[in-house]
Design a protein around this motif. Sequence first.
Motif, PDB file in Angstrom:
ATOM      1  N   PRO A  67       0.843  -1.201   0.000  1.00  0.00           N
ATOM      2  CA  PRO A  67       0.000   0.000   0.000  1.00  0.00           C
ATOM      3  C   PRO A  67       0.876   1.247   0.000  1.00  0.00           C
ATOM      4  N   THR A  68       0.413   2.300  -0.611  1.00  0.00           N
ATOM      5  CA  THR A  68       1.219   3.515  -0.744  1.00  0.00           C
ATOM      6  C   THR A  68       1.758   4.023   0.595  1.00  0.00           C
ATOM      7  N   PRO A  69       0.970   4.046   1.693  1.00  0.00           N
ATOM      8  CA  PRO A  69       1.561   4.483   2.969  1.00  0.00           C
ATOM      9  C   PRO A  69       2.729   3.610   3.409  1.00  0.00           C
ATOM     10  N   ALA A  70       2.634   2.297   3.169  1.00  0.00           N
ATOM     11  CA  ALA A  70       3.739   1.409   3.519  1.00  0.00           C
ATOM     12  C   ALA A  70       4.953   1.689   2.639  1.00  0.00           C
ATOM     13  N   SER A  71       4.718   1.986   1.358  1.00  0.00           N
ATOM     14  CA  SER A  71       5.825   2.348   0.464  1.00  0.00           C
ATOM     15  C   SER A  71       6.501   3.618   0.934  1.00  0.00           C
ATOM     16  N   ALA A  72       5.708   4.582   1.401  1.00  0.00           N
ATOM     17  CA  ALA A  72       6.287   5.827   1.911  1.00  0.00           C
ATOM     18  C   ALA A  72       7.181   5.543   3.103  1.00  0.00           C
ATOM     19  N   LEU A  73       6.715   4.681   4.013  1.00  0.00           N
ATOM     20  CA  LEU A  73       7.507   4.329   5.188  1.00  0.00           C
ATOM     21  C   LEU A  73       8.769   3.573   4.786  1.00  0.00           C
ATOM     22  N   MET A  74       8.649   2.736   3.763  1.00  0.00           N
ATOM     23  CA  MET A  74       9.796   1.969   3.278  1.00  0.00           C
ATOM     24  C   MET A  74      10.861   2.880   2.677  1.00  0.00           C
ATOM     25  N   HIS A  75      10.449   3.757   1.784  1.00  0.00           N
ATOM     26  CA  HIS A  75      11.406   4.599   1.061  1.00  0.00           C
ATOM     27  C   HIS A  75      11.905   5.765   1.895  1.00  0.00           C
ATOM     28  N   ALA A  76      11.097   6.217   2.855  1.00  0.00           N
ATOM     29  CA  ALA A  76      11.520   7.345   3.684  1.00  0.00           C
ATOM     30  C   ALA A  76      12.267   6.901   4.930  1.00  0.00           C
ATOM     31  N   GLY A  77      12.107   5.625   5.332  1.00  0.00           N
ATOM     32  CA  GLY A  77      12.725   5.200   6.571  1.00  0.00           C
ATOM     33  C   GLY A  77      13.494   3.903   6.493  1.00  0.00           C
ATOM     34  N   PHE A  78      12.868   2.850   6.004  1.00  0.00           N
ATOM     35  CA  PHE A  78      13.469   1.517   6.064  1.00  0.00           C
ATOM     36  C   PHE A  78      14.807   1.438   5.345  1.00  0.00           C
ATOM     37  N   VAL A  79      14.868   1.947   4.112  1.00  0.00           N
ATOM     38  CA  VAL A  79      16.102   1.823   3.335  1.00  0.00           C
ATOM     39  C   VAL A  79      17.247   2.649   3.929  1.00  0.00           C
ATOM     40  N   ASN A  80      16.912   3.616   4.785  1.00  0.00           N
ATOM     41  CA  ASN A  80      17.956   4.430   5.413  1.00  0.00           C
ATOM     42  C   ASN A  80      18.741   3.657   6.470  1.00  0.00           C
ATOM     43  N   ALA A  81      18.258   2.467   6.819  1.00  0.00           N
ATOM     44  CA  ALA A  81      18.913   1.697   7.875  1.00  0.00           C
ATOM     45  C   ALA A  81      20.365   1.376   7.534  1.00  0.00           C
ATOM     46  N   GLY A  82      20.670   1.238   6.244  1.00  0.00           N
ATOM     47  CA  GLY A  82      22.047   0.958   5.852  1.00  0.00           C
ATOM     48  C   GLY A  82      22.997   2.068   6.275  1.00  0.00           C
ATOM     49  N   GLY A  83      22.583   3.316   6.074  1.00  0.00           N
ATOM     50  CA  GLY A  83      23.412   4.438   6.487  1.00  0.00           C
ATOM     51  C   GLY A  83      23.554   4.518   7.998  1.00  0.00           C
ATOM     52  N   ILE A  84      22.478   4.210   8.718  1.00  0.00           N
ATOM     53  CA  ILE A  84      22.536   4.213  10.184  1.00  0.00           C
ATOM     54  C   ILE A  84      23.491   3.135  10.669  1.00  0.00           C
ATOM     55  N   LEU A  85      23.427   1.956  10.044  1.00  0.00           N
ATOM     56  CA  LEU A  85      24.313   0.855  10.430  1.00  0.00           C
ATOM     57  C   LEU A  85      25.778   1.221  10.227  1.00  0.00           C
ATOM     58  N   LEU A  86      26.109   1.778   9.069  1.00  0.00           N
ATOM     59  CA  LEU A  86      27.504   2.146   8.803  1.00  0.00           C
ATOM     60  C   LEU A  86      27.970   3.265   9.735  1.00  0.00           C
ATOM     61  N   THR A  87      27.083   4.184  10.046  1.00  0.00           N
ATOM     62  CA  THR A  87      27.449   5.273  10.955  1.00  0.00           C
ATOM     63  C   THR A  87      27.692   4.746  12.365  1.00  0.00           C
ATOM     64  N   ARG A  88      26.834   3.825  12.815  1.00  0.00           N
ATOM     65  CA  ARG A  88      26.999   3.271  14.160  1.00  0.00           C
ATOM     66  C   ARG A  88      28.311   2.501  14.280  1.00  0.00           C
ATOM     67  N   PHE A  89      28.712   1.804  13.210  1.00  0.00           N
ATOM     68  CA  PHE A  89      29.937   1.000  13.240  1.00  0.00           C
ATOM     69  C   PHE A  89      31.087   1.691  12.507  1.00  0.00           C
ATOM     70  N   ALA A  90      31.046   3.000  12.411  1.00  0.00           N
ATOM     71  CA  ALA A  90      32.049   3.755  11.656  1.00  0.00           C
ATOM     72  C   ALA A  90      33.492   3.453  12.058  1.00  0.00           C
ATOM     73  N   PRO A  91      33.817   3.300  13.347  1.00  0.00           N
ATOM     74  CA  PRO A  91      35.222   3.021  13.699  1.00  0.00           C
ATOM     75  C   PRO A  91      35.782   1.760  13.058  1.00  0.00           C
ATOM     76  N   LEU A  92      34.911   0.813  12.695  1.00  0.00           N
ATOM     77  CA  LEU A  92      35.392  -0.395  12.025  1.00  0.00           C
ATOM     78  C   LEU A  92      35.942  -0.095  10.636  1.00  0.00           C
ATOM     79  N   PHE A  93      35.336   0.901   9.964  1.00  0.00           N
ATOM     80  CA  PHE A  93      35.654   1.187   8.561  1.00  0.00           C
ATOM     81  C   PHE A  93      36.710   2.277   8.402  1.00  0.00           C
ATOM     82  N   ALA A  94      36.631   3.273   9.261  1.00  0.00           N
ATOM     83  CA  ALA A  94      37.325   4.534   8.993  1.00  0.00           C
ATOM     84  C   ALA A  94      38.837   4.402   8.879  1.00  0.00           C
ATOM     85  N   GLY A  95      39.432   3.403   9.514  1.00  0.00           N
ATOM     86  CA  GLY A  95      40.879   3.293   9.476  1.00  0.00           C
ATOM     87  C   GLY A  95      41.420   2.614   8.234  1.00  0.00           C
ATOM     88  N   GLU A  96      40.560   2.096   7.393  1.00  0.00           N
ATOM     89  CA  GLU A  96      40.984   1.343   6.205  1.00  0.00           C
ATOM     90  C   GLU A  96      40.695   2.146   4.938  1.00  0.00           C
TER      91      GLU A  96
END
Length: 495
Positions: free
Chosen positions: A223-252
């Motif tokens: 449903p369109t409201p679920a798509s809005a929640l998916m595209h506005a929030g769910f897919v952003n989880a990747g950026g949140i994950l990388l930001t939370r674990f940034a010290p693992l990546f930043a030195g390489e």
Amino acid sequence: MTGQTRANDAVQPSENATPSASFLPRATTAAVWVLFLLSVGTLALTVTGRSAWGFAGALVIDGLTAVVWVVVTFFSGIVHSYSRRYMAGDRYLDAFFARIFAFTLVVMTMTAADHVALFAGAWLAMGLLMTSLIGHVRDWPQARAASRTARLYFLASSGLLTAGLLTLVWATGATSITGILGQVETLPRAVALVAVGCVFLAAIIQSALFPFHSWLLSSMTAPTPASALMHAGFVNAGGILLTRFAPLFAGETAVMSGIVVVGALSALLGQALLLVQTDVKRKLGASTMAQMGFMILQCGLGFFAAAITHLVLHGFYKAYLFLSSGEAVEQTAPKSAKRERLSVPGAVVSLLTALGGGALFAVLTGKGTHMDSGLFLAFVVVLTTMHAARDVLRRPSLSPSVRLVSVPLVVLTAIGAYGVLFNAVSTVIAGAPMAKAPTELTVVHVGVAALFALSYLATELGWHRSSGRLYVALLNRSQPDPDTILTRKEDYNDA
């Protein structure tokens, strides 16, 4: 394609639809707005206190958590309020509201989780709830197929994240994310690379980056409201994950450069797929893929605050586009694909506006003033500004003189607002493990910048239209799972 166009038009709510009298939609809508107010209060406390707090080893409330909470609860509140009318009369109404409210709680839990088991469990629950929303209309075989497709991707993402977290727990002996990140320097290189690979793959699957983008393009049965929640929030989880674990990546440096390449290729492919779409929702899906590519690219540059700023702005923009998609289908008439050519004054104004936008961004944020990855970020801002300026200058609704005068004012104001928000987010999340870690400028950045410039030139010259082979290749690449496509209007009417 005719069937798809009718389908998008057919699923819009009836003009006579009224908000549901059911108790659950009203209760969850009120509850999520209360959560929004509490999140705003949490953000204020975090900003004034300038320190993380929470339950040791279980939850941590820092600037990153507070920002994401405010954004997620605001979007969820809008979706809840919108859905009370949009979903009126739906036979699974209470189940729909229960799922989107539970999804909100799970995302909030994931953002604040410090214990690895809680974090992994919330990540898995978030994916399973979204698959349930994608397959909300149980009577459609296509919806069930889309749900199955998404579930496979999300289970893979959760499996990879769990494997990465278990590797880190085994190597450090710590069961909290805070404890693990505090021992990053002591990790054996091989262990760190395995963990980085697992976490990164989990992030790009969730954010629908190439080559894992097909689940997003196959999810249009939601449903369109679920798509809005998916595209506005769910897919952003990747950026949140990388930001939370940034010290693992930043030195390489090599790893960060690899993240830049993956983000850049996904951004360019998403933009290319967008150019050949005729279906409204699929256009938005390709656009989301491109925007998530830019978000991950910013993580690869070491500017995690820029990635969080990007996901905030993208969330607002994409939520609005999805919730107004029915109006776009109803009011938009077919028109010629031929675009107005820019005059010489228009081209000059566009170029000067782009250079001014890059300079303004550099002055406001300090990015692009040193020979590091910030210079590449400023270059992307210049290209984006030029593209926006040229789009406005081509609009026939304004007179040429008005366009020439208004474009620099409007575009530079937008860049200034972005710079201010970037600085604000940087300040708020400064308490997170790592808000910024610019990398040295490498040949990878130069190559990606050249690729961006070439792609921009190809788009401006319309090369994708002149090559039938390229057009067909892009169209084929953007096709969803054939089992998820609804082609008959009768299917919608029966539901």
